[in-house]
Design a protein around this motif. Structure first.
Motif, mmCIF file in Angstrom:
data_model
loop_
_atom_site.group_PDB
_atom_site.id
_atom_site.type_symbol
_atom_site.label_atom_id
_atom_site.label_comp_id
_atom_site.label_asym_id
_atom_site.label_seq_id
_atom_site.Cartn_x
_atom_site.Cartn_y
_atom_site.Cartn_z
ATOM 1 N N THR A 1 40.645 39.397 67.627
ATOM 2 C CA THR A 1 41.459 38.023 67.625
ATOM 3 C C THR A 1 40.753 36.832 67.549
ATOM 4 O O THR A 1 39.318 36.664 68.076
ATOM 5 C CB THR A 1 42.346 37.795 69.024
ATOM 6 O OG1 THR A 1 43.291 36.688 68.793
ATOM 7 C CG2 THR A 1 41.509 37.790 70.117
ATOM 8 N N PHE B 1 41.734 34.850 76.416
ATOM 9 C CA PHE B 1 41.389 34.852 77.969
ATOM 10 C C PHE B 1 42.640 35.585 78.596
ATOM 11 O O PHE B 1 42.514 36.116 79.784
ATOM 12 C CB PHE B 1 41.614 33.315 78.295
ATOM 13 C CG PHE B 1 40.198 32.648 78.100
ATOM 14 C CD1 PHE B 1 39.061 32.892 78.908
ATOM 15 C CD2 PHE B 1 39.970 32.036 77.039
ATOM 16 C CE1 PHE B 1 37.814 32.715 78.876
ATOM 17 C CE2 PHE B 1 38.618 31.416 77.044
ATOM 18 C CZ PHE B 1 37.521 31.739 77.806
ATOM 19 N N LYS B 2 43.772 35.724 78.008
ATOM 20 C CA LYS B 2 44.784 36.606 78.715
ATOM 21 C C LYS B 2 44.300 38.027 78.634
ATOM 22 O O LYS B 2 44.516 38.785 79.640
ATOM 23 C CB LYS B 2 46.158 36.578 77.652
ATOM 24 C CG LYS B 2 47.233 37.364 78.356
ATOM 25 C CD LYS B 2 48.568 37.046 77.565
ATOM 26 C CE LYS B 2 49.567 37.827 78.160
ATOM 27 N NZ LYS B 2 51.045 37.659 77.711
ATOM 28 N N TRP B 3 43.577 38.482 77.595
ATOM 29 C CA TRP B 3 43.046 39.777 77.625
ATOM 30 C C TRP B 3 42.005 40.178 78.622
ATOM 31 O O TRP B 3 41.941 41.148 79.149
ATOM 32 C CB TRP B 3 42.356 39.942 76.204
ATOM 33 C CG TRP B 3 41.641 41.217 75.814
ATOM 34 C CD1 TRP B 3 40.527 41.070 75.786
ATOM 35 C CD2 TRP B 3 42.137 42.684 75.884
ATOM 36 N NE1 TRP B 3 40.037 42.778 75.516
ATOM 37 C CE2 TRP B 3 40.999 43.612 75.387
ATOM 38 C CE3 TRP B 3 43.343 43.316 76.203
ATOM 39 C CZ2 TRP B 3 41.215 44.860 75.519
ATOM 40 C CZ3 TRP B 3 43.675 44.521 76.000
ATOM 41 C CH2 TRP B 3 42.422 45.411 75.671
ATOM 42 N N ASP C 1 42.329 33.914 68.556
ATOM 43 C CA ASP C 1 43.040 33.039 69.201
ATOM 44 C C ASP C 1 42.399 32.723 70.661
ATOM 45 O O ASP C 1 42.455 33.936 71.497
ATOM 46 C CB ASP C 1 44.487 33.343 69.184
ATOM 47 C CG ASP C 1 45.692 32.558 69.901
ATOM 48 O OD1 ASP C 1 44.924 31.991 71.191
ATOM 49 O OD2 ASP C 1 46.624 32.440 69.471
ATOM 50 N N VAL C 2 41.949 31.750 71.405
ATOM 51 C CA VAL C 2 41.274 31.543 72.244
ATOM 52 C C VAL C 2 42.182 31.976 73.605
ATOM 53 O O VAL C 2 41.970 32.582 74.533
ATOM 54 C CB VAL C 2 40.738 30.320 72.698
ATOM 55 C CG1 VAL C 2 40.379 29.852 74.027
ATOM 56 C CG2 VAL C 2 39.561 29.994 71.384
ATOM 57 N N GLY C 3 43.398 31.596 73.351
ATOM 58 C CA GLY C 3 44.427 31.755 74.522
ATOM 59 C C GLY C 3 44.838 33.464 74.555
ATOM 60 O O GLY C 3 44.636 33.820 75.778
ATOM 61 N N LYS C 4 44.727 33.935 73.426
ATOM 62 C CA LYS C 4 44.936 35.610 73.562
ATOM 63 C C LYS C 4 43.573 36.296 74.359
ATOM 64 O O LYS C 4 43.689 37.246 74.982
ATOM 65 C CB LYS C 4 45.340 36.149 72.375
ATOM 66 C CG LYS C 4 46.606 35.732 71.632
ATOM 67 C CD LYS C 4 47.075 36.400 70.399
ATOM 68 C CE LYS C 4 48.338 35.952 70.232
ATOM 69 N NZ LYS C 4 48.893 34.769 70.079
#
Length: 534
Positions: A456, A463-465, A458-461
């Motif tokens: 990905t 860190f969710k991972w 996407d930085v948000g995704k």
């Protein structure tokens, strides 16, 4: 116990004498392509036990090359009596070794690393011949052992605990670490050198003696490495039984696991056998490190760099013919890119050079055993019966050796029984997801928890991972494959993968005995928590 280990052995009794074996094995004739066998001390018949002297009173077995299914050489395995005697010799050697200062132990490990460097290519070729890895991976595995030596040498000057403040005046708390004792190491066929190196190097600088029970289908690698370690120990005037070898099958593994004299057992293998190992060691209050199965997923999100993801998938799925613990077995593609990525992946699979792993340019060799070929064929059949479609591969290759086609299965449910089961062969199951939350839940739904990867931008995704609602694996990657771990980080997985950790970070602590020590340097005797007892 260990019935599974027994069933995996390709052990055949020999009806020929040593004088005939040289003529029987094409690899042991005077051929420049296989001269590395002689340079490494591999002969027609080899003792499989070392505890200061070489010997073996068990059955005679033959090591076969999976590339041709032809014999390489003969090995005499150890008996239960050999194992017991080896433990006693290790205990005697430990009395001396545990008192050697850590940096001097590190110097021995440094010399082991140098000796491995001198034999790097030869050992890599032997590993490729006996295991079936391509030469670059065979050499890479020996390099990993060398890197672990370097890591352990630095660690030998950094072993230490904490100094903590005491609540009592005139007192101090220290955390002290001492050698544990004897470490038994049971390795698997797919990494017969690296797994030993992860454990052996750290254990040695921590002041322990080791006993290796190598993979019974790859005994020659264990013998060659043990000879190198032997030469270093003897050159330094230390008992060579500090690092011993008992080649054998399930009987030797069972003895090691149940023997109270073995302070720690490191086991690499299947989850089913690992469960038995853990239960037995825990019953005697021993310590264990379990590196078990993996059913690893690689997720490609809609915003990923697709070219990078494709290259990563190809190595992670096809590398080592699917016989890495970290092999990608499940690929999850966002629905918007699914069809394109499957098409590109099929084209990439078609271009993989297949052949003799010792030949230049080959990227894909054989499975290690004929039994694995049977498991491959069974898994393909089950996948089709459970709704999957073979988009590429699915068949045994018509040539000598244990060659099968790298295989892609599409259209199968993410939770189909065969998908949720680890099969140690080059089959990848591809599924289609609509949201990252869905893909993460699929990643986490299997029993194993070794390694995982998300592609990905996407930085948000990202860190969710990595967070508490992300991957539940011990190794969580972003924009790199599921395989190819570095030694600097602790390697291992969660859940049915066994919770073991080897190699870098603070993994050294499990090879030592920790004590919390309180020192009173005052003339008073205050009690903790303000207790008065007068």
């Amino acid at each position: 116990m260990f019935r599974i280990l027994t069933s995996t052995l390709r052990i055949q009794h020999n009806n020929f004498q040593q004088s005939n074996l040289r003529r029987f094995s094409k690899y042991l004739v005077d051929n420049s392509n296989y001269a590395f066998l002689q340079r490494l001390g591999i002969e027609a018949s080899n003792p499989g036990v070392f505890n200061g002297t070489w010997g073996g009173r068990g059955e005679k077995v033959t090591s076969y090359s999976p590339t041709s299914n032809e014999p390489i050489a003969q090995v005499t395995f150890g008996s239960v009596q050999d194992f017991s005697e080896t433990v006693e010799k290790s205990k005697e050697a430990w009395k001396q070794w545990c008192l050697i200062p850590g940096p001097k132990r590190g110097e021995v490990v440094r010399q082991v690393g140098e000796a491995l460097r001198e034999n790097l290519t030869d050992l890599g070729k032997l590993l490729s011949l006996e295991v079936g890895k391509i030469l670059l991976e065979g050499i890479g595995e020996i390099q990993e052992y060398i890197d672990m030596c370097d890591f352990a040498v630095g660690l030998s000057r950094m072993l230490g605990g904490s100094v903590m403040p005491s609540e009592r005046p005139g007192h101090m708390l220290i955390e002290n670490w001492n050698p544990l004792g004897i470490v038994g190491i049971i390795t698997a066929f797919n990494f017969p050198a690296a797994v030993f190196g992860w454990n052996h190097t750290l254990s040695l600088v921590c002041g322990n003696c080791t006993i290796l029970k190598g993979a019974p289908t790859a005994p020659l690698v264990s013998i060659a490495i043990t000879r190198i370690i032997q030469s270093v120990l003897e050159a330094n005037g230390y008992p060579a039984s500090i690092c011993s070898l008992v080649s054998g099958g399930a009987d030797i593994g069972q003895e090691m696991v149940k023997d109270r004299r073995i302070d720690l057992v490191s086991f690499t293998g299947s989850t089913e056998v690992g469960r038995q190992v853990g239960t037995t060691v825990q019953a005697r209050f021993g310590r264990h490190v379990l590196e078990l199965g993996g059913n690893n997923a690689l997720i490609v999100n809609e915003d990923a760099d697709l070219e990078m993801a494709l290259r990563s998938m190809l190595f992670a799925c096809v590398g080592t013919a699917g016989q890495r613990c970290t092999t990608t077995r499940r690929v999850m593609l966002h629905e918007s890119i699914h069809d394109e990525m499957v098409e590109r992946l099929v084209k990439a699979y078609q271009q993989v050079p297949i052949g003799d792993p010792l030949e230049d340019g080959v990227l894909y060799g054989p499975l290690h055993s004929d039994r694995a070929v049977g498991e491959y064929e069974s898994a393909v059949q089950q996948a089709v019966e459970q709704g999957g479609m073979v988009s590429y591969g699915g068949k045994r290759i018509n040539r000598p050796g244990n060659f099968v086609e790298p295989t892609l299965i599409t259209g199968i449910a993410h939770d189909a029984p065969i998908v949720c089961k680890e099969t140690f062969v080059p089959i990848t199951y591809v599924s289609k997801f609509s949201s990252l939350d869905e893909a993460i839940s699929w990643n986490n739904e299997v029993d194993q928890g070794l390694t995982s990867s998300l592609f990905t931008k996407d930085v948000g995704k990202l860190f969710k991972w990595l967070g508490p609602h992300g991957s539940d694996c011990g190794i969580v990657n972003v924009n790199i494959p599921t395989s190819g771990a570095e030694i600097g980080g602790a390697f291992g997985g969660n859940k049915a993968t066994g919770w073991g950790r080897e190699a870098g970070s603070d993994s050294w602590k499990q090879y030592m005995r920790r004590s919390t020590c309180t020192i009173n340097y005052s003339d008073e005797l205050p009690l903790a928590q303000g207790i008065k007892f007068e």
